[in-house]
Design a protein around this motif. Structure first.
Motif, PDB file in Angstrom:
ATOM      1  N   THR A 121       0.801  -1.219   0.000  1.00 38.17           N
ATOM      2  CA  THR A 121       0.000   0.000   0.000  1.00 38.17           C
ATOM      3  C   THR A 121       0.837   1.273   0.000  1.00 38.17           C
ATOM      4  O   THR A 121       0.366   2.332  -0.395  1.00 38.17           O
ATOM      5  N   GLU A 122       2.093   1.195   0.460  1.00 38.17           N
ATOM      6  CA  GLU A 122       2.981   2.359   0.417  1.00 38.17           C
ATOM      7  C   GLU A 122       4.233   2.082  -0.407  1.00 38.17           C
ATOM      8  O   GLU A 122       5.181   2.874  -0.389  1.00 38.17           O
ATOM      9  N   PRO A 132      -2.889  -1.516  -2.869  1.00 48.45           N
ATOM     10  CA  PRO A 132      -3.771  -0.341  -2.918  1.00 48.45           C
ATOM     11  C   PRO A 132      -5.014  -0.638  -3.751  1.00 48.45           C
ATOM     12  O   PRO A 132      -5.037  -1.570  -4.556  1.00 48.45           O
ATOM     13  N   GLU A 133      -6.032   0.204  -3.590  1.00 45.19           N
ATOM     14  CA  GLU A 133      -7.299  -0.033  -4.287  1.00 45.19           C
ATOM     15  C   GLU A 133      -7.257   0.317  -5.769  1.00 45.19           C
ATOM     16  O   GLU A 133      -8.081  -0.182  -6.532  1.00 45.19           O
ATOM     17  N   ASP A 174      -8.596 -11.534  -4.636  1.00 49.96           N
ATOM     18  CA  ASP A 174      -9.694 -10.640  -4.993  1.00 49.96           C
ATOM     19  C   ASP A 174      -9.235  -9.783  -6.164  1.00 49.96           C
ATOM     20  O   ASP A 174      -8.522  -8.783  -5.978  1.00 49.96           O
ATOM     21  N   THR A 175      -9.615 -10.164  -7.379  1.00 48.63           N
ATOM     22  CA  THR A 175      -9.121  -9.472  -8.569  1.00 48.63           C
ATOM     23  C   THR A 175      -9.647  -8.040  -8.644  1.00 48.63           C
ATOM     24  O   THR A 175     -10.769  -7.740  -8.243  1.00 48.63           O
ATOM     25  N   LEU A 176      -8.785  -7.167  -9.179  1.00 52.86           N
ATOM     26  CA  LEU A 176      -9.120  -5.761  -9.383  1.00 52.86           C
ATOM     27  C   LEU A 176      -8.729  -5.370 -10.796  1.00 52.86           C
ATOM     28  O   LEU A 176      -7.788  -5.921 -11.357  1.00 52.86           O
ATOM     29  N   LYS A 209      -5.520  -9.284  -1.368  1.00 59.42           N
ATOM     30  CA  LYS A 209      -6.714  -8.446  -1.343  1.00 59.42           C
ATOM     31  C   LYS A 209      -6.315  -6.976  -1.308  1.00 59.42           C
ATOM     32  O   LYS A 209      -5.212  -6.626  -0.878  1.00 59.42           O
ATOM     33  N   PRO A 210      -7.234  -6.097  -1.762  1.00 62.66           N
ATOM     34  CA  PRO A 210      -6.970  -4.660  -1.612  1.00 62.66           C
ATOM     35  C   PRO A 210      -7.174  -4.220  -0.171  1.00 62.66           C
ATOM     36  O   PRO A 210      -7.972  -4.805   0.567  1.00 62.66           O
ATOM     37  N   LYS A 211      -6.432  -3.203   0.223  1.00 67.20           N
ATOM     38  CA  LYS A 211      -6.590  -2.621   1.550  1.00 67.20           C
ATOM     39  C   LYS A 211      -7.421  -1.355   1.403  1.00 67.20           C
ATOM     40  O   LYS A 211      -6.999  -0.392   0.760  1.00 67.20           O
TER      41      LYS A 211
END
Length: 234
Positions: free
Chosen positions: A144-145, A169-170, A188-190, A214-216
């Motif tokens: 995420t960072e 990240p989302e 969880d695919t994005l 997964k996204p956070k």
């Protein structure tokens, strides 16, 4: 008289049995180097980003790349894909990652947890390939960072009676493919709205363990190059 009128015809000579030619000496198979494997992996990586390979096809071929022992085993993996043109790739005017120098070879990062824990998080530069292995342990990878130095990032995760967790990240693209045997493999695919957003692919193999990506929620990767220009006053 008859012999004079009908001279004997010469009898055809029987062909001598052919002597089998000695087989040409077989050249030994050329052993594949790490550079050979990385070259093929780069072609496969670009093919998946361009939509020529699915995440599952990419995972299968990448697995074959790093099991190959000779160059002859590597070439069929990319024979149906276009060869790289060797030219410099066009950089987008704005991207959510800060490209690294392509002339510098990038080594894979290995995160190992055997009866222990291993965590990678905070502000750090994620390379093109990361290997995570958990045996009765836990590996946590928090992106995420993280600073993305390339468009595609591949994480190969193996969990044996352990746990591997990946958080992203989302606003990036997240894909994956793997197998769980008496265990769990979950991604969880994005699909990012920005076509130039980083792509993270998680390939996994879990035996009596758990692998999940997964996204956070609430975490988004920023335009890093834009921040750098602002900081430098450009």
């Amino acid at each position: 008289m008859d012999a004079e009128k009908h001279p004997q015809q010469p009898q055809p000579q029987r062909n001598a049995p052919a002597v089998p030619a000695e087989p040409a000496p077989r050249e030994p198979a050329l052993r594949a180097s790490d550079a050979d494997r990385d070259r093929i992996a780069d072609i496969l990586r670009d093919a998946m980003v361009e939509g020529r390979l699915t995440a599952e096809e990419h995972a299968d071929r990448i697995d074959s790349v790093y099991r190959a022992k000779t160059v002859a085993e590597l070439e069929p993996l990319v024979e149906d894909l276009p060869a790289p043109d060797g030219g410099a790739r066009r950089e987008p005017a704005s991207a959510a990652y800060d490209p690294v120098d392509p002339s510098v070879p990038a080594a894979a990062e290995n995160l190992v947890a055997v009866f222990s824990g291993s965590t990678r998080k905070g502000r750090w530069r994620i390379g093109g390939r990361t290997n995570a292995f958990a045996l009765f342990g836990s590996v946590e990878i928090d992106l995420t960072e993280a600073l993305f130095g390339q468009r595609l990032t591949v994480i190969n995760a193996t969990s044996i009676c352990g746990n591997v967790e990946v958080r992203v990240p989302e606003n990036i693209t997240l894909r994956g493919g793997g197998t769980g045997i008496f265990g769990n493999f979950e991604v969880d695919t994005l699909e990012a709205n920005d076509p130039e957003a980083p792509v993270v692919v998680v390939n996994g193999y879990s035996v009596f363990g758990n692998i999940e990506a997964k996204p956070k929620r609430g975490k988004r990767v920023a335009d890093l190059r834009g921040r750098m220009r602002k900081h430098l006053g450009h």
